[in-house]
Design a protein around this motif. Structure first.
Motif, PDB file in Angstrom:
ATOM      1  N   GLN A 166      -0.958   8.329 -14.737  1.00  0.00           N
ATOM      2  CA  GLN A 166      -0.797   9.773 -14.573  1.00  0.00           C
ATOM      3  C   GLN A 166      -0.666  10.046 -13.084  1.00  0.00           C
ATOM      4  O   GLN A 166      -1.565   9.745 -12.314  1.00  0.00           O
ATOM      5  N   CYS A 167       0.455  10.594 -12.673  1.00  0.00           N
ATOM      6  CA  CYS A 167       0.704  10.876 -11.260  1.00  0.00           C
ATOM      7  C   CYS A 167      -0.139  12.070 -10.814  1.00  0.00           C
ATOM      8  O   CYS A 167      -0.231  13.077 -11.511  1.00  0.00           O
ATOM      9  N   ASN A 168      -0.702  11.935  -9.640  1.00  0.00           N
ATOM     10  CA  ASN A 168      -1.494  13.007  -9.033  1.00  0.00           C
ATOM     11  C   ASN A 168      -0.978  13.309  -7.630  1.00  0.00           C
ATOM     12  O   ASN A 168      -1.752  13.653  -6.750  1.00  0.00           O
ATOM     13  N   CYS A 169       0.335  13.158  -7.432  1.00  0.00           N
ATOM     14  CA  CYS A 169       0.884  13.291  -6.085  1.00  0.00           C
ATOM     15  C   CYS A 169       0.824  14.723  -5.551  1.00  0.00           C
ATOM     16  O   CYS A 169       0.845  14.928  -4.349  1.00  0.00           O
ATOM     17  N   GLY A 170       0.773  15.699  -6.433  1.00  0.00           N
ATOM     18  CA  GLY A 170       0.679  17.083  -5.999  1.00  0.00           C
ATOM     19  C   GLY A 170       1.999  17.730  -5.624  1.00  0.00           C
ATOM     20  O   GLY A 170       2.027  18.891  -5.212  1.00  0.00           O
ATOM     21  N   ALA A 171       3.107  16.998  -5.761  1.00  0.00           N
ATOM     22  CA  ALA A 171       4.420  17.562  -5.431  1.00  0.00           C
ATOM     23  C   ALA A 171       4.791  18.653  -6.437  1.00  0.00           C
ATOM     24  O   ALA A 171       4.387  18.605  -7.603  1.00  0.00           O
ATOM     25  N   ASP A 172       5.564  19.637  -5.964  1.00  0.00           N
ATOM     26  CA  ASP A 172       6.023  20.705  -6.850  1.00  0.00           C
ATOM     27  C   ASP A 172       6.797  20.152  -8.045  1.00  0.00           C
ATOM     28  O   ASP A 172       6.766  20.726  -9.121  1.00  0.00           O
ATOM     29  N   ASN A 173       7.501  19.045  -7.829  1.00  0.00           N
ATOM     30  CA  ASN A 173       8.333  18.448  -8.867  1.00  0.00           C
ATOM     31  C   ASN A 173       7.657  17.237  -9.524  1.00  0.00           C
ATOM     32  O   ASN A 173       8.330  16.362 -10.055  1.00  0.00           O
ATOM     33  N   CYS A 174       6.334  17.188  -9.508  1.00  0.00           N
ATOM     34  CA  CYS A 174       5.603  16.035 -10.048  1.00  0.00           C
ATOM     35  C   CYS A 174       6.020  15.774 -11.490  1.00  0.00           C
ATOM     36  O   CYS A 174       6.089  16.697 -12.297  1.00  0.00           O
ATOM     37  N   LYS A 175       6.282  14.524 -11.797  1.00  0.00           N
ATOM     38  CA  LYS A 175       6.759  14.117 -13.119  1.00  0.00           C
ATOM     39  C   LYS A 175       5.627  13.891 -14.116  1.00  0.00           C
ATOM     40  O   LYS A 175       5.875  13.714 -15.299  1.00  0.00           O
ATOM     41  N   GLY A 176       4.398  13.844 -13.640  1.00  0.00           N
ATOM     42  CA  GLY A 176       3.276  13.621 -14.550  1.00  0.00           C
ATOM     43  C   GLY A 176       3.095  12.147 -14.858  1.00  0.00           C
ATOM     44  O   GLY A 176       2.682  11.384 -14.004  1.00  0.00           O
ATOM     45  N   TRP A 177       3.443  11.740 -16.069  1.00  0.00           N
ATOM     46  CA  TRP A 177       3.270  10.358 -16.505  1.00  0.00           C
ATOM     47  C   TRP A 177       4.368   9.486 -15.916  1.00  0.00           C
ATOM     48  O   TRP A 177       5.555   9.749 -16.120  1.00  0.00           O
ATOM     49  N   ILE A 178       3.988   8.446 -15.185  1.00  0.00           N
ATOM     50  CA  ILE A 178       4.944   7.530 -14.557  1.00  0.00           C
ATOM     51  C   ILE A 178       4.916   6.216 -15.342  1.00  0.00           C
ATOM     52  O   ILE A 178       3.900   5.524 -15.375  1.00  0.00           O
ATOM     53  N   ASP A 179       6.041   5.916 -15.972  1.00  0.00           N
ATOM     54  CA  ASP A 179       6.131   4.745 -16.834  1.00  0.00           C
ATOM     55  C   ASP A 179       7.479   4.037 -16.651  1.00  0.00           C
ATOM     56  O   ASP A 179       8.024   3.479 -17.589  1.00  0.00           O
ATOM     57  N   GLY A 180       8.048   4.076 -15.482  1.00  0.00           N
ATOM     58  CA  GLY A 180       9.310   3.404 -15.211  1.00  0.00           C
ATOM     59  C   GLY A 180      10.508   4.231 -15.641  1.00  0.00           C
ATOM     60  O   GLY A 180      10.416   5.141 -16.460  1.00  0.00           O
ATOM     61  N   ALA A 181      11.673   3.892 -15.071  1.00  0.00           N
ATOM     62  CA  ALA A 181      12.901   4.637 -15.325  1.00  0.00           C
ATOM     63  C   ALA A 181      13.334   4.567 -16.786  1.00  0.00           C
ATOM     64  O   ALA A 181      13.932   5.505 -17.306  1.00  0.00           O
ATOM     65  N   LYS A 182      13.034   3.475 -17.453  1.00  0.00           N
ATOM     66  CA  LYS A 182      13.416   3.295 -18.858  1.00  0.00           C
ATOM     67  C   LYS A 182      12.911   4.451 -19.721  1.00  0.00           C
ATOM     68  O   LYS A 182      13.580   4.866 -20.664  1.00  0.00           O
ATOM     69  N   ASN A 183      11.747   4.956 -19.400  1.00  0.00           N
ATOM     70  CA  ASN A 183      11.102   5.975 -20.218  1.00  0.00           C
ATOM     71  C   ASN A 183      11.229   7.378 -19.642  1.00  0.00           C
ATOM     72  O   ASN A 183      10.464   8.266 -20.020  1.00  0.00           O
ATOM     73  N   TYR A 240       0.807  -1.219   0.000  1.00  0.00           N
ATOM     74  CA  TYR A 240       0.000   0.000   0.000  1.00  0.00           C
ATOM     75  C   TYR A 240       0.844   1.274   0.000  1.00  0.00           C
ATOM     76  O   TYR A 240       0.287   2.375   0.066  1.00  0.00           O
ATOM     77  N   CYS A 241       2.156   1.141  -0.064  1.00  0.00           N
ATOM     78  CA  CYS A 241       3.014   2.321  -0.183  1.00  0.00           C
ATOM     79  C   CYS A 241       2.876   2.834  -1.613  1.00  0.00           C
ATOM     80  O   CYS A 241       3.329   2.199  -2.564  1.00  0.00           O
ATOM     81  N   ASN A 242       2.236   3.962  -1.745  1.00  0.00           N
ATOM     82  CA  ASN A 242       1.966   4.526  -3.055  1.00  0.00           C
ATOM     83  C   ASN A 242       3.168   5.275  -3.604  1.00  0.00           C
ATOM     84  O   ASN A 242       4.133   5.551  -2.905  1.00  0.00           O
ATOM     85  N   HIS A 243       3.045   5.647  -4.866  1.00  0.00           N
ATOM     86  CA  HIS A 243       4.071   6.459  -5.531  1.00  0.00           C
ATOM     87  C   HIS A 243       3.932   7.922  -5.115  1.00  0.00           C
ATOM     88  O   HIS A 243       2.826   8.419  -4.900  1.00  0.00           O
ATOM     89  N   SER A 244       5.053   8.600  -5.039  1.00  0.00           N
ATOM     90  CA  SER A 244       5.074  10.052  -4.926  1.00  0.00           C
ATOM     91  C   SER A 244       6.338  10.559  -5.595  1.00  0.00           C
ATOM     92  O   SER A 244       7.389   9.905  -5.533  1.00  0.00           O
ATOM     93  N   CYS A 245       6.246  11.712  -6.212  1.00  0.00           N
ATOM     94  CA  CYS A 245       7.431  12.358  -6.777  1.00  0.00           C
ATOM     95  C   CYS A 245       8.221  13.090  -5.685  1.00  0.00           C
ATOM     96  O   CYS A 245       9.310  13.595  -5.941  1.00  0.00           O
ATOM     97  N   ARG A 246       7.667  13.140  -4.480  1.00  0.00           N
ATOM     98  CA  ARG A 246       8.373  13.616  -3.283  1.00  0.00           C
ATOM     99  C   ARG A 246       8.177  12.539  -2.216  1.00  0.00           C
ATOM    100  O   ARG A 246       7.389  12.699  -1.268  1.00  0.00           O
ATOM    101  N   PRO A 247       8.886  11.405  -2.376  1.00  0.00           N
ATOM    102  CA  PRO A 247       8.656  10.241  -1.518  1.00  0.00           C
ATOM    103  C   PRO A 247       9.109  10.457  -0.088  1.00  0.00           C
ATOM    104  O   PRO A 247       9.958  11.303   0.194  1.00  0.00           O
ATOM    105  N   SER A 248       8.538   9.649   0.808  1.00  0.00           N
ATOM    106  CA  SER A 248       8.949   9.693   2.214  1.00  0.00           C
ATOM    107  C   SER A 248       9.930   8.572   2.551  1.00  0.00           C
ATOM    108  O   SER A 248      10.630   8.657   3.558  1.00  0.00           O
ATOM    109  N   VAL A 249       9.974   7.520   1.712  1.00  0.00           N
ATOM    110  CA  VAL A 249      10.881   6.394   1.941  1.00  0.00           C
ATOM    111  C   VAL A 249      11.498   5.939   0.624  1.00  0.00           C
ATOM    112  O   VAL A 249      11.037   6.311  -0.458  1.00  0.00           O
ATOM    113  N   VAL A 250      12.548   5.123   0.738  1.00  0.00           N
ATOM    114  CA  VAL A 250      13.131   4.427  -0.414  1.00  0.00           C
ATOM    115  C   VAL A 250      13.016   2.930  -0.167  1.00  0.00           C
ATOM    116  O   VAL A 250      13.110   2.476   0.978  1.00  0.00           O
TER     117      VAL A 250
END
Length: 180
Positions: A138-155, A90-100
């Motif tokens: 489509q990321c909706n994390c709301g972070a200032d640095n939000c990347k938008g479309w999340i499709d893995g590091a490859k892309n 249940y640890c969701n994605h964020s462009c400003r994560p709290s953990v690694v």
């Protein structure tokens, strides 16, 4: 290829998913709870504890290697994925994560640049473990640095990934992709 984890961290073939899930749930119960939602993909993990930057949040135990990537799996090396078999799913994605999610050490740590507060969502940057996503979104994390479309590091470009902690398998695959 190096071993993926210490033997007690990944389920052996004779372990059942139910046993692994119960073991992991007990270990995590004091660290997080799941805030449930009726909306698809809207439930999330919330921290029960405050921890300093860089602190160990949880060890990844009771996980099982799966033959095929799914939206609930986490990539642990170039070719393998695991089911967490715990509320860590249940640890969701964020462009400003709290953990690694450090898959080489099979542990979850608080990010290095700020503490984790009790009541804060427990989130990680999905491209830090995932080369390709089973279900890009489509990321909706709301972070200032939000990347938008999340499709893995490859892309993602090197610039988009700059400043994020990345697992070694992602770093190696980026070097190969970029010829560096």
């Amino acid at each position: 290829m190096a071993p993926i984890a210490e033997p007690d961290l990944v389920s052996r073939p004779n372990d059942t998913t139910v046993e692994a899930s119960k073991k992991s749930a007990a270990l995590l119960a004091d660290r997080l709870y799941v805030q449930r939602s009726d909306k698809p993909f809207a439930s999330g993990a919330i921290s029960r504890v405050s921890l300093p930057a860089g602190a160990l949040f949880a060890r990844i135990t009771g996980a099982s290697i799966v033959p095929k990537q799914r939206y609930t799996t986490v990539q642990i090396n170039r070719t393998q994925h695991i089911e967490l078999n715990s509320d860590l799913v249940y640890c969701n994605h964020s462009c400003r994560p709290s953990v690694v999610f450090d898959m080489a050490k099979m542990e979850v740590r608080v990010v290095d640049d700020r503490p984790l507060r009790e009541g804060e969502p427990v989130t990680f940057f999905y491209p830090s473990t995932e080369w390709e996503m089973d279900q890009p979104f489509q990321c909706n994390c709301g972070a200032d640095n939000c990347k938008g479309w999340i499709d893995g590091a490859k892309n993602m470009s090197r610039e988009q990934l700059q400043g994020y902690w990345l697992n070694e398998h992602i770093v190696e695959l980026l070097k190969e992709r970029d010829g560096a």
